[in-house]
Design an enzyme around this catalytic site. Structure first.
Site, PDB file in Angstrom:
ATOM      1  N   SER A   1      -4.032  -2.142  11.151  1.00  0.00           N
ATOM      2  CA  SER A   1      -5.446  -2.415  11.394  1.00  0.00           C
ATOM      3  C   SER A   1      -6.153  -1.066  11.349  1.00  0.00           C
ATOM      4  CB  SER A   1      -5.629  -3.142  12.732  1.00  0.00           C
ATOM      5  OG  SER A   1      -6.994  -3.280  13.032  1.00  0.00           O
TER       6      SER A   1
ATOM      7  N   SER B   1       1.912   3.081  -2.306  1.00  0.00           N
ATOM      8  CA  SER B   1       1.728   4.079  -3.364  1.00  0.00           C
ATOM      9  C   SER B   1       0.736   5.165  -2.983  1.00  0.00           C
ATOM     10  CB  SER B   1       1.253   3.384  -4.654  1.00  0.00           C
ATOM     11  OG  SER B   1      -0.021   2.807  -4.462  1.00  0.00           O
ATOM     12  N   SER B   2       0.152   5.095  -1.779  1.00  0.00           N
ATOM     13  CA  SER B   2      -0.921   6.048  -1.457  1.00  0.00           C
ATOM     14  C   SER B   2      -1.091   6.176   0.052  1.00  0.00           C
ATOM     15  CB  SER B   2      -2.223   5.535  -2.085  1.00  0.00           C
ATOM     16  OG  SER B   2      -3.315   6.373  -1.772  1.00  0.00           O
ATOM     17  N   GLY B   3      -1.679   7.299   0.471  1.00  0.00           N
ATOM     18  CA  GLY B   3      -2.175   7.467   1.837  1.00  0.00           C
ATOM     19  C   GLY B   3      -1.168   7.151   2.930  1.00  0.00           C
TER      20      GLY B   3
ATOM     21  N   ASP C   1      -0.437  -7.908  -6.244  1.00  0.00           N
ATOM     22  CA  ASP C   1      -1.711  -7.989  -5.533  1.00  0.00           C
ATOM     23  C   ASP C   1      -1.472  -8.877  -4.305  1.00  0.00           C
ATOM     24  OD1 ASP C   1      -4.228  -8.586  -4.557  1.00  0.00           O
ATOM     25  OD2 ASP C   1      -5.145  -8.722  -6.544  1.00  0.00           O
TER      26      ASP C   1
ATOM     27  N   ARG D   1      -0.779  -2.594  -6.405  1.00  0.00           N
ATOM     28  CA  ARG D   1      -1.135  -3.243  -7.671  1.00  0.00           C
ATOM     29  C   ARG D   1      -0.821  -2.395  -8.894  1.00  0.00           C
ATOM     30  NH1 ARG D   1      -7.178  -4.145  -5.938  1.00  0.00           N
ATOM     31  NH2 ARG D   1      -6.631  -2.048  -5.273  1.00  0.00           N
TER      32      ARG D   1
ATOM     33  N   LYS E   1     -10.661  -6.037  10.373  1.00  0.00           N
ATOM     34  CA  LYS E   1      -9.595  -5.337  11.106  1.00  0.00           C
ATOM     35  C   LYS E   1      -9.441  -5.864  12.545  1.00  0.00           C
ATOM     36  CE  LYS E   1      -7.999  -2.449   7.974  1.00  0.00           C
ATOM     37  NZ  LYS E   1      -6.589  -2.476   7.528  1.00  0.00           N
TER      38      LYS E   1
ATOM     39  N   TYR F   1     -15.798  -4.286   7.586  1.00  0.00           N
ATOM     40  CA  TYR F   1     -14.455  -3.726   7.775  1.00  0.00           C
ATOM     41  C   TYR F   1     -13.946  -4.052   9.180  1.00  0.00           C
ATOM     42  CZ  TYR F   1     -10.774  -0.114   7.763  1.00  0.00           C
ATOM     43  OH  TYR F   1      -9.569   0.563   7.821  1.00  0.00           O
TER      44      TYR F   1
ATOM     45  N   GLY G   1       0.840  -1.207   0.000  1.00  0.00           N
ATOM     46  CA  GLY G   1       0.000   0.000   0.000  1.00  0.00           C
ATOM     47  C   GLY G   1       0.867   1.246   0.000  1.00  0.00           C
TER      48      GLY G   1
HETATM   49  N1  LIG Z   1      -7.723   6.325   5.834  1.00  0.00           N
HETATM   50  C1  LIG Z   1      -8.244   5.999   7.013  1.00  0.00           C
HETATM   51  O1  LIG Z   1      -9.093   6.725   7.579  1.00  0.00           O
HETATM   52  C2  LIG Z   1      -7.774   4.740   7.694  1.00  0.00           C
HETATM   53  C3  LIG Z   1      -8.038   4.621   9.071  1.00  0.00           C
HETATM   54  C4  LIG Z   1      -7.629   3.456   9.722  1.00  0.00           C
HETATM   55  C5  LIG Z   1      -6.948   2.468   9.038  1.00  0.00           C
HETATM   56  N2  LIG Z   1      -6.690   2.623   7.701  1.00  0.00           N
HETATM   57  C6  LIG Z   1      -5.972   1.542   7.028  1.00  0.00           C
HETATM   58  O2  LIG Z   1      -4.730   2.051   6.579  1.00  0.00           O
HETATM   59  C7  LIG Z   1      -4.312   1.328   5.414  1.00  0.00           C
HETATM   60  C8  LIG Z   1      -3.998   2.304   4.299  1.00  0.00           C
HETATM   61  O3  LIG Z   1      -5.217   2.991   3.974  1.00  0.00           O
HETATM   62  P1  LIG Z   1      -5.226   4.384   3.211  1.00  0.00           P
HETATM   63  O4  LIG Z   1      -6.359   5.146   3.765  1.00  0.00           O
HETATM   64  O5  LIG Z   1      -3.866   4.948   3.201  1.00  0.00           O
HETATM   65  O6  LIG Z   1      -5.686   3.889   1.761  1.00  0.00           O
HETATM   66  P2  LIG Z   1      -5.321   4.370   0.273  1.00  0.00           P
HETATM   67  O7  LIG Z   1      -4.786   5.742   0.274  1.00  0.00           O
HETATM   68  O8  LIG Z   1      -6.520   4.035  -0.541  1.00  0.00           O
HETATM   69  O9  LIG Z   1      -4.147   3.359  -0.126  1.00  0.00           O
HETATM   70  C9  LIG Z   1      -4.377   1.989  -0.246  1.00  0.00           C
HETATM   71  C10 LIG Z   1      -3.107   1.376  -0.795  1.00  0.00           C
HETATM   72  O10 LIG Z   1      -3.256  -0.046  -0.808  1.00  0.00           O
HETATM   73  C11 LIG Z   1      -2.982  -0.521  -2.131  1.00  0.00           C
HETATM   74  N3  LIG Z   1      -3.765  -1.734  -2.306  1.00  0.00           N
HETATM   75  C12 LIG Z   1      -5.098  -1.891  -2.216  1.00  0.00           C
HETATM   76  N4  LIG Z   1      -5.463  -3.163  -2.460  1.00  0.00           N
HETATM   77  C13 LIG Z   1      -4.292  -3.830  -2.704  1.00  0.00           C
HETATM   78  C14 LIG Z   1      -3.995  -5.173  -3.033  1.00  0.00           C
HETATM   79  N5  LIG Z   1      -4.962  -6.090  -3.162  1.00  0.00           N
HETATM   80  N6  LIG Z   1      -2.704  -5.518  -3.216  1.00  0.00           N
HETATM   81  C15 LIG Z   1      -1.727  -4.600  -3.098  1.00  0.00           C
HETATM   82  N7  LIG Z   1      -1.939  -3.311  -2.781  1.00  0.00           N
HETATM   83  C16 LIG Z   1      -3.219  -2.937  -2.605  1.00  0.00           C
HETATM   84  C17 LIG Z   1      -3.371   0.652  -3.045  1.00  0.00           C
HETATM   85  O11 LIG Z   1      -2.767   0.619  -4.309  1.00  0.00           O
HETATM   86  P3  LIG Z   1      -3.430  -0.132  -5.587  1.00  0.00           P
HETATM   87  O12 LIG Z   1      -4.900   0.201  -5.551  1.00  0.00           O
HETATM   88  O13 LIG Z   1      -2.707   0.389  -6.758  1.00  0.00           O
HETATM   89  O14 LIG Z   1      -3.170  -1.580  -5.358  1.00  0.00           O
HETATM   90  C18 LIG Z   1      -2.822   1.794  -2.217  1.00  0.00           C
HETATM   91  O15 LIG Z   1      -1.410   1.882  -2.380  1.00  0.00           O
HETATM   92  C19 LIG Z   1      -5.478   0.362   5.092  1.00  0.00           C
HETATM   93  O16 LIG Z   1      -5.192  -0.894   5.642  1.00  0.00           O
HETATM   94  C20 LIG Z   1      -6.666   0.999   5.794  1.00  0.00           C
HETATM   95  O17 LIG Z   1      -7.667   0.073   6.075  1.00  0.00           O
HETATM   96  C21 LIG Z   1      -7.090   3.727   7.016  1.00  0.00           C
END
Ligand SMILES: NC(=O)c1ccc[n+]([C@@H]2O[C@H](COP(=O)([O-])OP(=O)(O)OC[C@H]3O[C@@H](n4cnc5c(N)ncnc54)[C@H](OP(=O)(O)O)[C@@H]3O)[C@@H](O)[C@H]2O)c1
Length: 279
Positions: A147, A20-22, A70, A43, A165, A161, A18
């Site tokens: 998580s 590449s983002s966030g 993936d 991915r 988690k 979700y 993950g």
């Molecule tokens: N944002 C929130 O409020 C929040 C709060 C608590 C926890 N989290 C957790 O923090 C983590 C990161 O979330 P984020 O908010 O930063 O999300 P995000 O910005 O959407 O980034 C998700 C990342 O995961 C990759 N990804 C998704 N499915 C994948 C797969 N099957 N295989 C490989 N890579 C995959 C995406 O790239 P591709 O789509 O190119 O594969 C992207 O790099 C997640 O586990 C999320 O549940 C987020």
């Protein structure tokens, strides 16, 4: 707590799914600042290239490689782990950040929605950790599973979700105990709402009562979460939270769950009543 000075990341190889983002990208950026060699995993090749460019613009001499993968594909994950070890050596850090979230009312979820969240959030984390566990034994490494606060406190609109988690927290806790004797550390990061593309996508699917609950919490920046994460890793913490609000919620859940649940239920009830009385 790490003994090797203040910076266990310098020159260490760190794989970030993950990345590449966030949150994953923010962690990778902080790791680059601390001198780690990084492998970004996700991915979509274009997003990986953009993330690499972003990190190199911040730290021009950073070592950043990308692997399109993936994490739900177990055979591909095993092959990628072998390729990474052959090209760049055994990682000392594995950050499992790849994740997926889709809010919605329980009765409207399809089995496919549930399976997708379990596949990415739980099985993806499991696959990556299993593929790298021997390498982490060699390096005396550290796995950080991402998580969520939703993995510690279940809230309306997040049944699927939260199930995935909470499972990541349980997996991490069991794994911590299992790998401690091998010298491998395990942490679980549980951030609250964080300003990322995933959260923006979630907002479009939140039922009103989920939106009402979320509106009461402060939204963190990915950098705040990344800083808390790396601080927690350096200190050898198992459970890593980000921000005082998360500490309070977790404290309430543990010592005064009735107060927390009643206050959450009141918000949900009011939001439902508001929806029903709306014209
Ligand atoms: N944002 C929130 O409020 C929040 C709060 C608590 C926890 N989290 C957790 O923090 C983590 C990161 O979330 P984020 O908010 O930063 O999300 P995000 O910005 O959407 O980034 C998700 C990342 O995961 C990759 N990804 C998704 N499915 C994948 C797969 N099957 N295989 C490989 N890579 C995959 C995406 O790239 P591709 O789509 O190119 O594969 C992207 O790099 C997640 O586990 C999320 O549940 C987020």
């Amino acid at each position: 707590m790490y003994n090797d000075g203040m910076n266990p990341f310098r020159d260490s190889l760190a794989c970030v799914t993950g990345g590449s983002s966030g949150i994953g990208l923010a962690i990778a950026r902080r790791l680059a600042v601390h001198g780690a060699r990084i492998v970004l995993i996700a991915r979509t090749p274009e997003r990986l290239s953009a993330a690499r460019a972003d990190i190199v613009s911040l730290v021009p001499d950073a070592s950043v490689n990308t692997v399109p993968l993936d994490v739900t594909d177990q055979a591909a994950v095993r092959q990628a782990a072998a390729d990474i070890a052959a090209q760049w050596g055994d990682p000392r850090f594995l950050f499992n950040c790849a994740g997926d979230a889709l809010p919605g009312r329980f009765d409207r979820y399809s089995g496919q929605d549930l399976r997708r969240m379990i596949a990415v959030n739980l099985e993806g984390t499991w696959n990556m950790t299993q593929a790298f566990v021997d390498a982490l034994r060699h390096t005396g490494g550290h796995v950080v599973n991402v998580s969520s606060l939703a993995g510690l406190v279940g809230t309306t609109g997040y049944t699927a979700y939260a199930a995935s988690k909470f499972a990541v927290v349980g997996f991490s806790e069991a794994l911590r105990n299992e790998l401690a004797a091998d010298g491998v550390r395990v942490s679980v990061l549980c951030p609250g709402d964080t300003d990322t593309p995933q959260l923006a996508a979630e907002q479009e699917h939140k039922p009103p009562e989920t939106a009402a609950l979320s509106a009461r919490a402060r939204v963190l920046s990915p950098d705040q979460v990344a800083n808390a994460c790396l601080r927690g890793v350096r200190r050898g913490r198992f459970l890593i939270l980000a921000g005082g609000e998360a500490q309070l919620i977790v404290w309430l859940k543990r010592f005064a769950p009735g107060i927390l649940f009643r206050s959450m239920d009141r918000v949900v009830l009011r939001a439902r009543q508001g929806t029903r009385s709306a014209p």
